[in-house]
Design an enzyme around this catalytic site. Structure first.
Site, PDB file in Angstrom:
ATOM      1  N   ASP A 242     -93.151 -84.556  41.314  1.00  0.00           N
ATOM      2  CA  ASP A 242     -93.537 -84.408  40.198  1.00  0.00           C
ATOM      3  C   ASP A 242     -92.326 -84.034  39.109  1.00  0.00           C
ATOM      4  O   ASP A 242     -92.412 -84.472  37.984  1.00  0.00           O
ATOM      5  CB  ASP A 242     -94.388 -83.048  39.898  1.00  0.00           C
ATOM      6  CG  ASP A 242     -94.094 -81.901  40.531  1.00  0.00           C
ATOM      7  OD1 ASP A 242     -92.960 -81.786  41.196  1.00  0.00           O
ATOM      8  OD2 ASP A 242     -94.854 -80.992  40.492  1.00  0.00           O
TER       9      ASP A 242
ATOM     10  N   ASP B 180     -98.659 -83.380  46.983  1.00  0.00           N
ATOM     11  CA  ASP B 180     -99.196 -82.680  45.791  1.00  0.00           C
ATOM     12  C   ASP B 180     -99.215 -83.476  44.550  1.00  0.00           C
ATOM     13  O   ASP B 180     -99.016 -82.736  43.662  1.00  0.00           O
ATOM     14  CB  ASP B 180     -98.548 -81.272  45.782  1.00  0.00           C
ATOM     15  CG  ASP B 180     -96.929 -81.446  45.407  1.00  0.00           C
ATOM     16  OD1 ASP B 180     -96.569 -82.768  45.889  1.00  0.00           O
ATOM     17  OD2 ASP B 180     -96.311 -80.688  45.079  1.00  0.00           O
TER      18      ASP B 180
END
Ligand code: F6P
Length: 324
Positions: free
Chosen positions: A103, A130
């Site tokens: 991310d 994730d």
């Protein structure tokens, strides 16, 4: 689009080399140039580039880590750093970039694109799984198998000595590795950031398990677990409250990030590299490639970053039933 760059950034993951190889070979297949960027965004700012042709990525599909190296760049978080990176890309006639990372990497890419309208395409490379918009991230499968193999070995010695082991696995914010490796290795309890089971329930569960005749136990703890105690504090707590247990601790740590990628991760990396380059060639930007039900997909980077990566509740139930 005549020249595409590729970089790896953030925490490395097994399969990153296979993804770089795929990007370079897909560029060669489409007869365009490919450039590798060393040390993630740091190398972008410094113009630390290397030409990658089809042959220069030979012999790396099975190698862990990333030969381009990775970094978490503070300079790229500043407008000055990004301006320098843009200058370097222009000076080398680069038309688009494939970002392999998590991310933080994608956030950097989005900001860069919004400032310079420069085409970016993401490949999700992180062991944590994730990221939204893909069934699995690159390296997750390998990390799971590494963790299970290690836990199996710990079980051998736990059994020989009738001991309880707290085994910490990676996952700062998510419990995917803990939950899946825990079920796969037959753990007694699995502590994950998404569910706060509370220390009392853990103690009750361990008491029950002792009474049911189990002589050794494995408790898997994700590093971001919400009980708020580290594996060492958990050991101290059990030492003080359950004297019948002989407790040991094992932190698996960065061994989970290394090693030769599994076949699953090599195939995933190869598919993602092809999709990323071809999406850029089609004029797409600001997407992340992924798989959904084994089909290649594109998810807006913004959604990939902001979306919640959901834990599989069914697995929690399966784990509970298995420890009956
Ligand atoms: O992002 C993957 C991850 O392995 C996390 O699970 C872990 O908390 C973190 O990286 C460790 O990062 P570093 O290597 O920078 O300590």
């Amino acid at each position: 689009m005549q020249k595409i760059a590729v970089l790896t950034s953030g925490g490395d993951s097994p399969g990153m080399n296979a993804a770089i190889r795929s990007v370079a070979r897909t560029c060669a297949y489409h007869k365009i140039e490919c450039v590798g960027v060393f040390r993630g965004y740091e190398g972008l700012i410094d113009g630390d580039f290397v030409p990658l042709d089809a042959r220069s990525v030979r012999g790396i599909i099975n190698k862990g880590g990333t030969f381009l190296k990775s970094a978490r760049s503070k300079r790229f978080m500043t407008p000055e750093g990004r301006a320098e990176a843009y200058k370097q890309l222009m000076a080398s006639d680069i038309d688009g970039i494939v970002l392999i990372g998590g991310d933080g990497t994608f956030t950097g890419g989005l900001v860069f694109n919004s400032e310079y309208d420069f085409p970016v395409m993401g490949i999700p490379g992180t062991i944590d799984n994730d990221i939204n918009g893909t069934d699995r991230t690159l390296g997750y499968d390998t990390a799971l198998n590494t963790a299970v193999e290690a836990i199996d070995k710990i079980r051998d010695t736990a059994h020989s000595h009738d001991r309880l082991f707290f085994v910490e696995v990676m996952g700062r914010d998510v419990g995917h590795i803990a939950l899946n490796a825990g079920v796969g290795a037959g753990a007694e309890e699995i502590l994950i950031p998404e569910e706060d089971m509370g220390i009392d329930r853990l103690v009750e569960s361990l008491e029950r398990s002792k009474k049911s005749g189990k002589s050794s136990s494995i408790v898997i703890v994700a590093e971001g677990d919400k009980i708020g105690k580290s594996v060492f504090e958990l050991k101290d707590y059990v030492d003080q409250n359950l004297e019948e247990y002989d407790v040991r601790v094992s932190v698996l740590g960065h061994m989970q990030r290394g090693g030769s990628p599994t076949c699953y991760d090599r195939v995933l990396a190869s598919r993602m590299g092809v999709k990323a380059v071809e999406a850029l060639l089609e004029g797409q930007s600001n997407f992340m490639v992924g798989t959904t039900h084994d089909k290649m997909t594109l998810t807006p980077l913004e959604k990939a970053i902001k979306g919640e990566s959901k834990i599989n509740k069914e697995l929690i139930r399966v784990s509970d039933i298995m420890t009956t």
